[in-house]
Scaffold this active site. Structure first.
Site, PDB file in Angstrom:
ATOM      1  N   LYS A 193       0.857  -1.179   0.000  1.00  0.00           N
ATOM      2  CA  LYS A 193       0.000   0.000   0.000  1.00  0.00           C
ATOM      3  C   LYS A 193       0.899   1.237   0.000  1.00  0.00           C
ATOM      4  O   LYS A 193       1.586   1.525   0.984  1.00  0.00           O
ATOM      5  CB  LYS A 193      -0.896   0.006   1.237  1.00  0.00           C
ATOM      6  CG  LYS A 193      -1.834   1.196   1.314  1.00  0.00           C
ATOM      7  CD  LYS A 193      -2.860   1.196   0.192  1.00  0.00           C
ATOM      8  CE  LYS A 193      -3.902   0.122   0.365  1.00  0.00           C
ATOM      9  NZ  LYS A 193      -4.980   0.201  -0.636  1.00  0.00           N
ATOM     10  N   HIS A 320     -10.804  -7.709  -4.007  1.00  0.00           N
ATOM     11  CA  HIS A 320     -10.197  -6.732  -3.101  1.00  0.00           C
ATOM     12  C   HIS A 320     -10.907  -6.804  -1.755  1.00  0.00           C
ATOM     13  O   HIS A 320     -12.081  -7.178  -1.674  1.00  0.00           O
ATOM     14  CB  HIS A 320     -10.358  -5.333  -3.716  1.00  0.00           C
ATOM     15  CG  HIS A 320     -10.225  -4.212  -2.740  1.00  0.00           C
ATOM     16  ND1 HIS A 320     -11.298  -3.714  -2.030  1.00  0.00           N
ATOM     17  CD2 HIS A 320      -9.147  -3.488  -2.355  1.00  0.00           C
ATOM     18  CE1 HIS A 320     -10.887  -2.721  -1.265  1.00  0.00           C
ATOM     19  NE2 HIS A 320      -9.599  -2.563  -1.441  1.00  0.00           N
TER      20      HIS A 320
END
Length: 422
Positions: A193, A320
């Site tokens: 991320k 996701h």
């Protein structure tokens, strides 16, 4: 109507569970993540489970939706979606967006309907003695592969002891985090991320991962933090290193420009987050991989519809997830099991979670994958004591609208959120 199993009501229980000080493009995670557990009751005494978001606006809409679906047969899912859509258009539960902290245009009706659909499929499966994957057309894989989800992070939340993961603020910290996740869970893919550090530092971190884990697919997801030019520069610097680059820049037009110039495919869970965004994304060639989340796409059956559309237009597909609990993981696993064209390991934040609401044993990671439950329905059971404890935590901690930007500004008043940035 067929089936003869009618909804008599539903319980919506918001819960809060501990979350580490994970950094992202909009700030830092709050000390607690919020979810809502949905329990649909029926006249036959069978209860079904769903899981969803728990910000205030979404909770209001969920509770209002219970009124319009009570009395319906659990098999009439199309009619249920329509009834919820009509009620939302009439203004039920106005306010909020259901995806706290995310920029998405996904439809409110799909987000409200999703947990009820999952719960109804859970009921259908229990009544028929079949796992949910069978109701979705049958499992095409016995185990569903997942990937590690790495974060830059602080050692702990301010004023609290460091957590067991410690800090990860440089390439060495990111590699150490990945090593622990791959050793503990066996993950065979890794997502970082990004959108937190300067882009060149994140490039360095990905290269360090590539060196430490040769042959393991790597992904970078900066949550639309960068300009087009920065996105293109990073993509070119990581040519031959990344499996895909997810949401480097905001919007379909910006993504399309990056896609034309980047050497690897672009993926998205932000610029393509609803059915009404698909046609323009295909026409602009904004993405080559859709990262679907059944919580925002309207549940499991509508996610399978999405998979068919992706197949038609030659788009890759993966799943996701945000911070989730066991009910959500079970639903996601059944969906992935029944999706033939799942081309990439699914995302999960499971390792970051230290609290749970389901009875242990039904879900476990081995070699980076979760075996598909074969018990009727979702195959998971609520731990009532744990549910009550996490609901009490929700009540006492007072967090209702998580705000990652506001929290990091309380920690660092000089923090400036800029998107997109160079």
């Amino acid at each position: 109507m067929s089936g003869g199993i009618r909804i008599t009501g539903a319980d919506i229980t918001p819960v809060a569970f501990r979350d580490p000080a994970l950094l992202n493009a909009v700030g830092v995670h709050e000390p607690y993540a919020l979810r809502a557990i949905v329990e649909v009751r029926t006249d036959q005494g069978i209860t079904g489970l769903g899981e969803t978001y728990a910000d205030g606006g979404h909770l209001r809409r969920l509770r209002a939706a219970v009124e319009v679906i009570t009395g319906m047969d659990v098999h009439t899912l199309g009619g249920m979606h329509r009834r919820i859509s009509e009620a939302l258009n009439g203004g039920i539960g106005a306010g909020g967006h259901g995806l706290t902290g995310s920029a998405t245009g996904s439809g409110a009706a799909d987000r409200v309907f999703a947990p009820f659909e999952v719960a109804c499929l859970d009921i259908q499966g229990k009544a028929a003695g079949l796992p949910v994957s069978d109701l979705l057309g049958g499992a095409v894989r016995e185990c569903v592969p997942f990937g590690a989800h790495l974060f830059y992070k602080r050692a702990g939340h301010p004023g609290r002891e460091p957590d067991e993961w410690g800090a990860a603020l440089d390439p060495d910290g990111i590699v150490a985090q990945a090593r622990r996740m791959t050793e503990d869970y066996g993950f065979g893919a890794i997502t970082l991320k990004g959108g937190v550090m300067p882009p060149e530092e994140e490039v360095e971190a990905v290269r360090a991962l590539h060196k430490a884990f040769p042959g393991i697919p790597l992904r970078l997801d900066p949550n639309a933090a960068w300009t087009v030019e920065t996105s293109v520069r990073v993509a070119r610097e990581l040519d031959g290193v990344l499996e895909y680059l997810a949401d480097p820049t905001p919007g379909q037009r910006g993504m399309a420009e990056v896609a034309r110039r980047a050497p690897m495919p672009l993926a998205s869970t932000m610029c393509v987050a609803a059915f009404d965004e698909l046609s323009s994304a295909v026409a602009r060639e904004s993405v080559r991989i859709v990262l679907a989340d059944h919580h925002s796409w309207g549940g499991l059956q509508r996610s399978l519809l999405l998979a068919g559309i992706c197949r038609t237009f030659g788009l890759g597909l993966s799943l996701h997830s945000d911070s989730h609990l066991g009910v959500g993981l079970a639903a996601m696993t059944h969906l992935a099991a029944a999706t033939p064209d799942l081309a990439y390991a699914c995302g999960t934040r499971w390792p970051w979670k230290s609290e749970e609401v389901v009875v242990p044993g039904a879900l476990a990671f081995a070699d980076g994958a979760v075996r598909v439950p074969t018990a009727p329905g979702l195959g998971v059971e609520l731990d009532r004591d744990a549910l009550a404890r996490l609901h009490e935590q929700y009540v006492t901690r007072g967090l209702r609208e998580p705000d990652g930007t506001g929290r990091i500004r309380r920690i660092d008043p000089s923090y400036e959120r800029r998107s997109p940035r160079r």
